[in-house]
Structure formats: C-alpha cells, structure tokens
Write an enzyme that holds these catalytic residues in place. Sequence first.
Site, short mmCIF file in Angstrom:
data_model
loop_
_atom_site.label_atom_id
_atom_site.label_comp_id
_atom_site.label_asym_id
_atom_site.label_seq_id
_atom_site.Cartn_x
_atom_site.Cartn_y
_atom_site.Cartn_z
N ASN A 1 0.78 -1.01 0.26
CA ASN A 1 -0.07 0.62 -0.21
C ASN A 1 0.85 1.93 -0.37
OD1 ASN A 1 -2.12 -2.10 -0.06
ND2 ASN A 1 -2.59 -1.05 2.11
N ARG B 1 -8.16 -2.89 -7.61
CA ARG B 1 -8.89 -2.55 -7.17
C ARG B 1 -8.39 -0.63 -6.63
NH1 ARG B 1 -11.84 1.87 -5.60
NH2 ARG B 1 -11.31 3.19 -3.67
N CYS C 1 -15.06 -4.67 -4.91
CA CYS C 1 -14.17 -5.90 -4.49
C CYS C 1 -14.42 -6.57 -4.20
CB CYS C 1 -13.02 -5.64 -4.34
SG CYS C 1 -13.12 -4.29 -2.56
N ARG D 1 -16.76 0.04 -3.22
CA ARG D 1 -15.34 0.64 -2.83
C ARG D 1 -16.40 2.54 -4.09
NH1 ARG D 1 -11.18 -2.80 -1.79
NH2 ARG D 1 -10.20 -0.58 -0.79
N PRO D 2 -16.54 3.03 -3.01
CA PRO D 2 -17.14 4.42 -3.72
C PRO D 2 -15.89 4.94 -4.14
CG PRO D 2 -17.60 4.46 -1.46
CD PRO D 2 -17.50 2.68 -2.36
N ILE D 3 -15.55 6.36 -4.62
CA ILE D 3 -14.62 6.79 -5.06
C ILE D 3 -14.99 8.08 -4.78
CG2 ILE D 3 -13.15 5.19 -6.30
CD1 ILE D 3 -14.17 6.92 -9.08
N ASP D 4 -16.50 8.63 -4.36
CA ASP D 4 -16.93 10.04 -4.72
C ASP D 4 -15.80 10.92 -3.87
OD1 ASP D 4 -17.50 7.66 -1.77
OD2 ASP D 4 -18.16 9.51 -1.36
N LEU D 5 -15.09 10.74 -3.04
CA LEU D 5 -14.49 11.56 -2.09
C LEU D 5 -13.43 11.93 -2.79
CD1 LEU D 5 -14.76 9.93 1.21
CD2 LEU D 5 -15.22 12.15 0.80
N ASP E 1 -7.10 -4.58 7.55
CA ASP E 1 -6.37 -4.72 6.98
C ASP E 1 -5.81 -6.32 7.95
OD1 ASP E 1 -4.94 -3.11 4.62
OD2 ASP E 1 -6.97 -3.77 4.81
N ILE F 1 -14.52 -0.15 8.60
CA ILE F 1 -14.32 0.73 7.54
C ILE F 1 -15.11 0.05 6.09
CG2 ILE F 1 -12.47 0.77 5.80
CD1 ILE F 1 -12.11 2.39 9.22
C1 EPZ Z 1 -6.88 1.42 1.39
O1 EPZ Z 1 -7.23 1.56 0.89
C2 EPZ Z 1 -5.57 0.05 1.68
N1 EPZ Z 1 -5.62 0.14 0.36
C3 EPZ Z 1 -6.52 -0.62 1.95
O2 EPZ Z 1 -5.58 -1.75 2.17
C4 EPZ Z 1 -7.10 -0.24 3.23
O3 EPZ Z 1 -8.42 -1.75 4.11
C5 EPZ Z 1 -7.93 1.13 3.37
O4 EPZ Z 1 -6.83 1.87 2.52
C6 EPZ Z 1 -7.85 1.41 4.07
O5 EPZ Z 1 -6.88 1.56 5.62
C7 EPZ Z 1 -4.33 0.27 -0.49
O6 EPZ Z 1 -3.78 1.45 -0.17
C8 EPZ Z 1 -3.74 0.57 -2.05
P1 EPZ Z 1 -10.12 4.28 2.22
P2 EPZ Z 1 -8.89 2.70 0.03
O7 EPZ Z 1 -10.53 5.05 0.56
O8 EPZ Z 1 -8.12 3.65 -0.27
C9 EPZ Z 1 -15.18 4.77 2.63
C10 EPZ Z 1 -5.09 -4.28 1.77
O9 EPZ Z 1 -5.90 -5.36 2.04
N2 EPZ Z 1 -14.71 5.90 1.05
O10 EPZ Z 1 -9.63 4.64 3.23
O11 EPZ Z 1 -9.82 2.43 -0.98
C11 EPZ Z 1 -14.24 3.38 1.63
O12 EPZ Z 1 -15.57 2.89 1.45
C12 EPZ Z 1 -6.57 -3.33 1.39
O13 EPZ Z 1 -4.68 -4.12 1.31
C13 EPZ Z 1 -16.12 6.37 0.73
O14 EPZ Z 1 -16.44 6.53 0.95
O15 EPZ Z 1 -9.38 2.81 1.15
C14 EPZ Z 1 -14.46 2.86 3.30
O16 EPZ Z 1 -15.38 2.63 3.83
C15 EPZ Z 1 -7.99 -3.56 1.72
N3 EPZ Z 1 -15.46 7.04 -0.41
C16 EPZ Z 1 -13.21 3.88 3.73
O17 EPZ Z 1 -13.79 5.26 2.71
C17 EPZ Z 1 -14.30 6.87 -1.38
O18 EPZ Z 1 -13.85 8.14 -1.87
C18 EPZ Z 1 -11.69 3.77 3.83
O19 EPZ Z 1 -11.49 4.17 3.02
C19 EPZ Z 1 -13.35 6.52 -0.67
C20 EPZ Z 1 -13.09 5.73 0.32
#
Ligand code: EPZ
Length: 417
Positions: free
Chosen positions: A23, A92, A116, A121-125, A304, A326
């Site tokens: 990561n 992803r 996934c 896995r939303p990307i709105d933010l 994780d 999360i």
């Molecule tokens: C990163 O994912 C990691 N992946 C994940 O590791 C890790 O579990 C996660 O951060 C949380 O620590 C990488 O770094 C490649 P987030 P990411 O955006 O960036 C919500 C592994 O096993 N959200 O911090 O996708 C989301 O749904 C993987 O190595 C929105 O709502 O995680 C989640 O509930 C799995 N809108 C929360 O935020 C958005 O636009 C945290 O997600 C983005 C996220």
Amino acid sequence: MRALRICGGRPLCGSVKVHGAKNSVLPILAAAILASGVCVIHNCPDLTDVDAAVAILRHLGCRVCRQGETITVDSSTLKRMDIPDGLMREMRSSIIFLGAVLGRCGQAELSFPGGCELGPRPIDLHLSALRAMGVEIDDTHGSISCTGTPRGAELSLSIPSVGATENAMLAACCARGVTTISNAAREPEILDLQRFLRTLGADVRGAGTSTVVIRGGRRLHGGEHRVISDRIVAATYLSAAAAAGGAVELQGVERRMLLPVLDTLREAGCTVFGDEHTIFLRQRGLLQGVSPIRTAPYPGFPTDAQPMVMAALCRSCGVTVFVETIFENRFRQVPELLRMGADIRVEGRVAVVCGVPRLHGARLKAPDLRGGAALAVAALSSEGESLLTGLHHVDRGYARLERDLCALGAEIQRITL
Ligand code: EPZ
C-alpha cells in the site's frame, strides 16, 4: 489448481525480514508519472498488484524495468492518458493513477474501478476533491473522464480516505497554488508517499497528520526511494506466531506502525517487545480473549489486520468482540473458519468470537486477500492438514508467504491439486 498445504500444530521459531509495503509502492509507482526524470524505487515486493501497476505504467507509455525488488520508471515517454477497463479491473486501487495522470496530462480517462470482495469501493471523495480543484469530471457513462489542470484548493475529506488523500496529493503537486487537505488519512504509507514526492522536488508537508499542505506547480525531477516495510504482512506473521505458539523475530518493520495490534497480542497473553525496526513475539499455550477490537483509521486498529487477529483468537479461552467500522463486508473469512471448528457469530459489522480449545484442518478457500491470510494463520494452529485454495487473492499482497512461514518452521508448501 494451486493450493497451500498446511500441517498445523507446530510452533513457529526464527527470524524473517518483512518485505516492502504493497500500500506504499502502489501510490509511489503512480507518483513516478509526475517526474520528468527516472525514478528508482527499491524494496518493491513481488506481488500481482505490483504487476498490475507496472502494466498500467507501460500502457501509458512509461518505460519500466524490474530487477529483483528494484523498479525503475522513466515516464518521459508517457504518451497516453487513458486506462482501459481490463487494466482498471485488475486491481481495485488503480484509481490511484487518476490524480497522477490528470496532474501530468491535464486530462485523464479511466473506467470505473471495480468494487471488490470487501464491498462497493466508492470513489466519491476522490472525485469531489478533484472537482474542488477545478477539474471537470464526467462520470456518467461508466467511465471517468477528467479535463483541466488542477488548481490549489482547500479540501476537507468527510472520511480520512487513504486513496482520496493520495489522489489529492498527486494532483496538487501539479496544481497552480497551494492545496490543503484537511481530515487527511494518517497512514504510514501516506508519509512514505510524501517522502518520495519530496525526493522528486515537490513541496509537500504534514503527511502523517490530519492536515497535508502541498505547494504545487514545481517541475519534478527523478529520484531514488526505498519503500517502507509492510506493516500488515508483519501483523500476519505475528498473528501466525501467536496462534501456533513459539518465538519469532520480524526484521525491518517499525513497531510504532503496529501499536494497536501489538497491544492486542500482549493482552491475549503474548510477550511482545523489540526496538525501532525489530519486533519479537513469544507465545506459549492458549491465547486469552481480549477486550473488544474496533477497527479504525490509522493510528487505530487497522482493518487489514482484523481477519488475521480474528483467526488467531479462534483458538483461545474467552470471548472477543470485533467491530468492523471501515468495510461492510470484511468478515468473509468467518464461514471458512467455522469449517475448522471455530465458534463465531456475526451480526452486521459485529463478530463475536467464542474461543475454542482446538481447531481442525479443513479444505479452505480464500475469500479475499486478508481473509486468505487469516485462513493460513488458523491452519497453522489447527490439528491436522488444511488445503487453502484461492491463492490469486493471497498473491496480491504476500510475496513469499509460504517461504517466510517455512523459514519460521511451519509445515507449508504450495502444491498443485
Ligand atoms: C486503502 O484502501 C488500502 N489499499 C486498503 O488495503 C485499506 O484497507 C484501506 O486503505 C483502509 O486503511 C491501498 O492502500 C491500496 P479508504 P482505500 O479510501 O484507499 C470509504 C489491503 O488489504 N470511501 O481509506 O480504498 C470506503 O468505502 C487493502 O491491503 C468512501 O466512502 O480505502 C471505506 O469505507 C484493502 N468514498 C473507507 O472510506 C471514497 O471516495 C476507507 O476507505 C473513498 C473511500
């Protein structure tokens, strides 16, 4: 079909070096797009997610070569700004290329990243941060089409999203003006990305805190960087030693990156200590149940690590409650653990683990990356043999799981069924 054959019941003893962080290397490979010169990145783990990131860089026109754990990226030959569906779906977290391509090219065309196994896995933010930077985004036709060079802005994330923080940092490096990201993610991988960007000449500060400030518009040159160790791989090996018993030493991983996990393992009865870059764990007998484990953004208990710690506590005396805050679908290891004799009840985002004195080996299928690692942990502490399939999930995040566990005395090998 490939499988891991694991014979449980043997304590783990010995020392292993933890490989580079998945990561961390993924956003750093994306960030290499911003450099006008060559980037040399060391300690890159041999993972299928890294293969997917390299394939995206080569699709964009970058010259990439890998020698062992060193990846060299020359993005001076970059000529495309689109990432097709096939490549986006490979991994992803390919969304992390959006900010870098947009910052470099002033436009980007990506297909929507798949959800996934952990849920949507939303990307709105990510998109709202880029829109706040003046980028025009059309995300209505199953793809994400961005135009416009980002400009500095005051951003505030409603959730400290790791990916959204990283995308905003990369776009901001190319933006005219100053960008401030409030409620930024504080994970160590964000700090590692900042170190890499500063090596390239970027003015980025505050990573590791909730406020990151980027003064954009500088021309970034090439640079050399060594990726930090993978704290989740470390948590996996510690969970395995806690589950199977024994005494292990992990080299190259910073204790302070794993404090909540170390505290939990100590509460479960393990002896845990070490110095700046070494963690030592010793465990004899049955683990104890611990106080409720609630996952949270860093520096809280990492989501994780939740599946592997759960697997270790399946064979324990006492009850442990897990609250997963999360991801909505992060207990997918539970049905497979039940096949081994575990006693777990799941209600929404809460799982109650009633420890049992023994588990038995079984035929297991990895449901996702960390769920697969969790099943390997449980198999090591079970009586008899287990066969774990679904290794394509595990190989996304573990470069040498069976090799490292073998080095610690586990009876585990990769076979073909
Ligand atoms: C990163 O994912 C990691 N992946 C994940 O590791 C890790 O579990 C996660 O951060 C949380 O620590 C990488 O770094 C490649 P987030 P990411 O955006 O960036 C919500 C592994 O096993 N959200 O911090 O996708 C989301 O749904 C993987 O190595 C929105 O709502 O995680 C989640 O509930 C799995 N809108 C929360 O935020 C958005 O636009 C945290 O997600 C983005 C996220």
